[in-house]
Design an enzyme around this catalytic site. Structure first.
Site, PDB file in Angstrom:
ATOM      1  N   PRO A   1      51.407  23.206  49.218  1.00 48.15           N
ATOM      2  CA  PRO A   1      52.807  23.067  48.516  1.00 48.15           C
ATOM      3  C   PRO A   1      52.827  23.852  46.827  1.00 48.15           C
ATOM      4  CG  PRO A   1      51.490  20.881  48.446  1.00 48.15           C
ATOM      5  CD  PRO A   1      50.820  22.127  49.448  1.00 48.15           C
TER       6      PRO A   1
ATOM      7  N   HIS B   1      65.654  26.408  36.282  1.00 47.18           N
ATOM      8  CA  HIS B   1      64.623  26.495  35.306  1.00 47.18           C
ATOM      9  C   HIS B   1      64.383  27.902  35.300  1.00 47.18           C
ATOM     10  CE1 HIS B   1      62.661  22.252  35.385  1.00 47.18           C
ATOM     11  NE2 HIS B   1      64.073  22.175  35.447  1.00 47.18           N
TER      12      HIS B   1
ATOM     13  N   LYS C   1      56.673  26.902  48.017  1.00 48.20           N
ATOM     14  CA  LYS C   1      57.439  27.958  49.090  1.00 48.20           C
ATOM     15  C   LYS C   1      57.735  27.375  50.408  1.00 48.20           C
ATOM     16  CE  LYS C   1      57.141  31.208  46.370  1.00 48.20           C
ATOM     17  NZ  LYS C   1      58.286  30.797  45.423  1.00 48.20           N
TER      18      LYS C   1
ATOM     19  N   TYR D   1      56.841  33.497  42.534  1.00 47.29           N
ATOM     20  CA  TYR D   1      57.216  32.075  42.264  1.00 47.29           C
ATOM     21  C   TYR D   1      58.806  31.947  42.519  1.00 47.29           C
ATOM     22  CZ  TYR D   1      57.372  27.369  40.543  1.00 47.29           C
ATOM     23  OH  TYR D   1      57.678  25.893  40.369  1.00 47.29           O
TER      24      TYR D   1
ATOM     25  N   TYR E   1      52.075  22.694  35.968  1.00 48.04           N
ATOM     26  CA  TYR E   1      50.749  22.912  36.920  1.00 48.04           C
ATOM     27  C   TYR E   1      49.703  22.942  36.138  1.00 48.04           C
ATOM     28  CZ  TYR E   1      54.314  24.390  40.420  1.00 48.04           C
ATOM     29  OH  TYR E   1      55.246  24.399  41.054  1.00 48.04           O
TER      30      TYR E   1
END
Ligand code: FAD
Ligand code: DHB
Length: 389
Positions: free
Chosen positions: A292, A72, A296, A384, A200
């Site tokens: 979460p 991704h 990570k 990220y 998100y």
């Protein structure tokens, strides 16, 4: 029984450490409390950093991940109806891999079987002895008998509820903890994912996450109060709540179906320092927990294993103990960076009971910055996709 490195726990950190050490000619014995089937059925993380992918590949378990994992190069953050895309490739030149923890664990078990590495499942009453003395060893019960495993080092890879961390004298430990006033209700369903990238969502009704495992397997989460129980949530109620929290034009494409797994996980940040005491080295969730939101947890377990395996291999092959001496400091420097990122994304994306209009404006401004400012996008993307080891 005798070995060079006794490993407590056959989660991702214990299995990967064993695999890397075995490939370097170092003997290990892995002791796991649960059955193998139980370990393999735990649905947890889904997003792997590039560094995690690289280390798994170096450990000889990258084949199926390369074929079946999904790279991704971006994700979405949403604010009510607004979709903000963070383009990782453009912002920092990196990607992540969507490949479930269950698959990582399965690949590691298969590779360990091929090497004939000893794993003992169903152990009870594991106790670590003489950690700061000349004869470190582990005792445990298995098949109704007490056993003793002598070793040179012990890797505490036994997760947050394991015995390893508490084997370090309390006076030598410093613990940092933040417990969040909500949990995540997660659902796995054999339906096509909502979108080709992760979403998100920050919504007045609470946080939601639309993730996936493969083209016919979706993973979704919604923020719920800590008092909620899984039984309180029918599949219908879950789908309705998820749909309400995702921007309407995207949510209309949601394909629902029966849940095949449903669970609630509380959110917590936790660090225990130092990560070494004599012959004992802590790895992964045994030493630290992140909420979460930043994806990570598993990735941090893997970076710990990277530092520890390097230290142990240098010790055994070159008689160089500098890596082991520096392990705790080096691992903790990266852990605290991931702690900050996970805390900041959690704070930006959730509804907190104590938040007022001012706090919600702060969230709005942070999300606006991420929508418009390439510097903010770069910082998010770097964290990220994973800071360098
Ligand atoms: P674990 O996976 O916890 O493995 C530890 C092992 O040690 C277990 O198999 C346990 O049975 C064994 N053990 C414990 N005590 C003993 C003992 N006394 N003796 C012998 N064996 C013992 N991370 C993400 O990045 N994204 C997510 O979405 C995500 N979701 C999560 C959901 C849940 C419910 C949980 C609990 C964690 C989640 N995580 C997530 C975190 C991620 O799964 C962990 O960071 C990762 O599993 C850490 O691996 P580990 O090997 O260090 O610990
Ligand atoms: C998943 C879990 C996360 O915590 C996250 O940030 C991204 C994906 C998942 O389970 O797919």
């Amino acid at each position: 029984m005798r070995t060079q490195v006794a490993i407590i726990g056959a989660g991702p950190s214990g299995l990967l450490l064993s695999q890397l050490l075995n490939r370097a000619g170092i003997e290990t014995v892995v002791l796991e409390r649960q059955s193998r089937a139980y370990v393999l059925s735990r649905i947890r993380a889904g997003v792997l950093e590039q560094g995690t992918v690289d280390l798994l590949t170096r450990a000889g378990v990258g084949g199926r991940m390369a074929r079946e994992g999904q790279p991704h190069s971006g994700c979405y953050l949403t604010h009510d109806q607004q979709m903000i895309r963070i383009d990782f490739a453009e912002a920092c030149g990196a990607k992540v891999m969507v490949y479930g923890q269950t698959e990582v664990t399965r690949d590691l078990y298969e590779a360990q079987d091929a090497l004939g590495s000893p794993h003992i499942h169903g152990v009870e009453n594991v106790v670590l002895h003489d950690l700061d003395g000349p004869m470190p060893h582990v005792t445990y019960d298995h098949d109704g008998q007490n056993h003793r495993l002598e070793c040179e080092f012990i890797a505490g890879c036994d997760g947050f509820h394991g015995v390893s961390r508490n084997s370090i004298p309390e006076t030598l430990r410093r613990e940092y903890e933040k417990v969040y006033p909500f949990g995540w209700l997660g659902v796995l369903s054999e339906t096509p994912p909502l979108h080709e990238e992760l979403i998100y969502a920050n919504h007045p009704r609470g946080f939601a996450l639309a993730s996936m495992r493969n083209p016919m397997l979706s993973r979704y989460y919604i923020q719920v109060p800590l008092t909620d129980k899984v039984e309180d949530w029918s599949d219908e109620a879950f789908w309705a709540e998820l749909k309400a929290r995702i921007p309407a034009d995207v949510a209309q494409g949601l394909v629902t179906g029966p849940s095949i797994e449903k669970s609630i996980a509380p959110l917590r940040s936790f660090v225990s320092e130092p990560m070494r005491y004599g012959a004992l080295f802590l790895c992964g969730d045994a030493a630290h927990i992140v909420p979460p939101t930043g994806a990570k947890g598993l990735n941090l377990a893997v970076s710990d294993v990277h530092y520890l395996s390097k230290g142990l291999i240098a010790y055994y092959t070159e008689n160089d103990s500098a890596g082991l001496e520096g392990y705790s400091t080096q691992a903790l420097a990266r852990i605290w960076q991931a702690m900050r990122f996970s805390w900041s994304v959690t704070t930006m994306m959730h509804r907190f009971p104590e938040h007022d209009a001012y706090d919600r404006q702060m969230q709005r401004v942070e999300l606006t910055q991420l929508a418009t400012n390439p510097v903010a996008q770069r910082l998010f993307a770097q964290n990220y996709t994973g800071l360098p080891y």
